[in-house]
Design a protein around this motif. Structure first.
Motif, mmCIF file in Angstrom:
data_model
loop_
_atom_site.group_PDB
_atom_site.id
_atom_site.type_symbol
_atom_site.label_atom_id
_atom_site.label_comp_id
_atom_site.label_asym_id
_atom_site.label_seq_id
_atom_site.Cartn_x
_atom_site.Cartn_y
_atom_site.Cartn_z
ATOM 1 N N TYR A 201 0.724 -0.767 -0.229
ATOM 2 C CA TYR A 201 0.252 -0.103 -0.203
ATOM 3 C C TYR A 201 1.073 1.293 -0.039
ATOM 4 O O TYR A 201 0.241 1.910 -1.247
ATOM 5 C CB TYR A 201 -0.777 -0.282 1.291
ATOM 6 C CG TYR A 201 -1.689 0.385 1.275
ATOM 7 C CD1 TYR A 201 -2.959 0.995 0.164
ATOM 8 C CD2 TYR A 201 -1.239 2.061 2.022
ATOM 9 C CE1 TYR A 201 -3.923 2.364 0.556
ATOM 10 C CE2 TYR A 201 -2.529 3.425 2.202
ATOM 11 C CZ TYR A 201 -3.572 3.426 1.501
ATOM 12 O OH TYR A 201 -4.252 4.723 1.139
ATOM 13 N N GLY A 206 -3.520 1.996 -3.602
ATOM 14 C CA GLY A 206 -4.883 1.603 -2.937
ATOM 15 C C GLY A 206 -5.083 0.435 -4.276
ATOM 16 O O GLY A 206 -6.068 -0.975 -4.080
ATOM 17 N N ILE A 209 -3.352 -3.532 -3.888
ATOM 18 C CA ILE A 209 -3.453 -3.972 -3.369
ATOM 19 C C ILE A 209 -5.708 -4.746 -3.134
ATOM 20 O O ILE A 209 -5.794 -5.435 -2.872
ATOM 21 C CB ILE A 209 -4.352 -2.587 -0.927
ATOM 22 C CG1 ILE A 209 -2.880 -2.377 -0.997
ATOM 23 C CG2 ILE A 209 -5.252 -4.076 -0.519
ATOM 24 C CD1 ILE A 209 -2.893 -3.913 -0.004
#
Length: 323
Positions: A201, A206, A209
């Protein structure tokens, strides 16, 4: 499709699982199979390359539009993630470094776990050994669905949802059926995973992830490879507890489709299971088998006689030893 009478309970059996007796027979007739009981060192390099492939993918998706992140999570990430869970399955049997270096296998399993996003390897090994020792054992084998799953997921639509949600049921079911105290290695597995996820991250954001976690969830849910979850032990034919699949997806799954062979010889790496079948062909050629995991998924959803209840279950006797 068969008749339309749905099962209302598991198939309770009062015999031992067939794999131990068949193993003794096969070894008595084909002792040369013992030579296959050795580590598969190629597994180490395959796993390292898979981890590197996912790290590369994490980097490449970080600036893509969300629609492409989702696309690649399903088309590529899901395949790698599901394949990695089956590499971890191999590692749980000490196939990477051998039984003499059991802890090397545990550490390597934690490493292989990293691109999945959620800690899995150590807990899987503990429960999977129970699955082999006590196949179908009531309250022990957490591969058996709960009574709620069998009762509720009984229509085509509900069974379809059950397939989509399989990763969640596999995660929650052990806590309902056979909870175990947390071990030091499980804590290490969790901490290593958290550190890795935070690092991804921090480095790439994001979308990376999301790609990682979505690939794991999608790959273990509604996905062609996920047919193996149902193909392995769900009773499409009465009286048959374990089924093998000999189709091309074995190339992505470390031959987990050779499932009768695997349960007969869990200490033989997946790479060598086709040799087991070839050497002991008279034991395997006439057993029920599949050639399509996609068809398994379709038949499971559409056949009214098949449901999560379609499993053999045993009331265990005597002393039960668990990891």
């Amino acid at each position: 499709m068969g008749n339309t009478v749905a099962r209302e309970d598991f198939e309770w059996v009062y015999t031992d699982q067939p794999h131990a007796d068949r193993r003794k027979e096969i070894l008595a007739k084909h002792p040369e199979i013992k030579a296959l009981m050795k580590p598969d060192y190629n597994l180490i390099w395959v796993v390292v390359l898979m981890v590197l492939a996912q790290l590369t993918a994490f980097y490449l998706v970080k600036d893509l539009d969300w629609k492409w992140v989702v696309f690649w999570a399903y088309v590529f990430g899901s395949c790698i993630s599901h394949s990695m869970t089956l590499a971890i399955h191999e590692i749980s049997h000490n196939s990477a470094f051998g039984n003499s270096k059991a802890m090397w296998n545990r550490w390597f399993g934690i490493f292989a776990n990293l691109p999945l996003g959620l800690p899995y390897s150590i807990s899987f090994k503990r429960y999977h050994m129970d699955h082999h020792r006590y196949l179908g054992g009531d309250g022990i084998d957490v591969d058996i669905p709960t009574n709620f799953e069998g009762w509720f997921f009984c229509t085509p639509f509900r069974k379809f949802i059950w397939i989509v949600l399989q990763p969640f049921f596999y995660a929650i079911r052990p806590l309902c059926i056979n909870p175990k105290p947390i071990t030091r290695l499980e804590i290490i597995n969790l901490l290593a995973q958290l550190i890795f996820d935070v690092a991804i991250y921090y480095l790439w954001g994001g979308k990376s992830i999301f790609y990682m976690l979505a690939g794991s969830v999608l790959g273990l849910g509604l996905h062609p490879i996920s047919g193996h979850f149902i193909a392995e032990h769900y009773m499409f034919l009465k009286g048959h507890e374990t089924y093998s699949y000999y189709g091309p997806l074995n190339l992505l799954t470390f031959n987990v489709g050779y499932h009768n062979e695997h349960h007969d010889f869990p200490n033989i790496p997946g790479k060598s299971l086709p040799l087991v079948k070839k050497i002991a062909a008279e034991y395997y050629d006439n057993l029920p088998q599949y050639n399509s995991w996609i068809k398994v998924l379709y038949d499971f959803v559409m056949d009214d006689t098949i449901s999560p209840y379609s499993r053999m279950k045993r009331q265990l006797k005597g002393e039960v030893k668990q990891d």
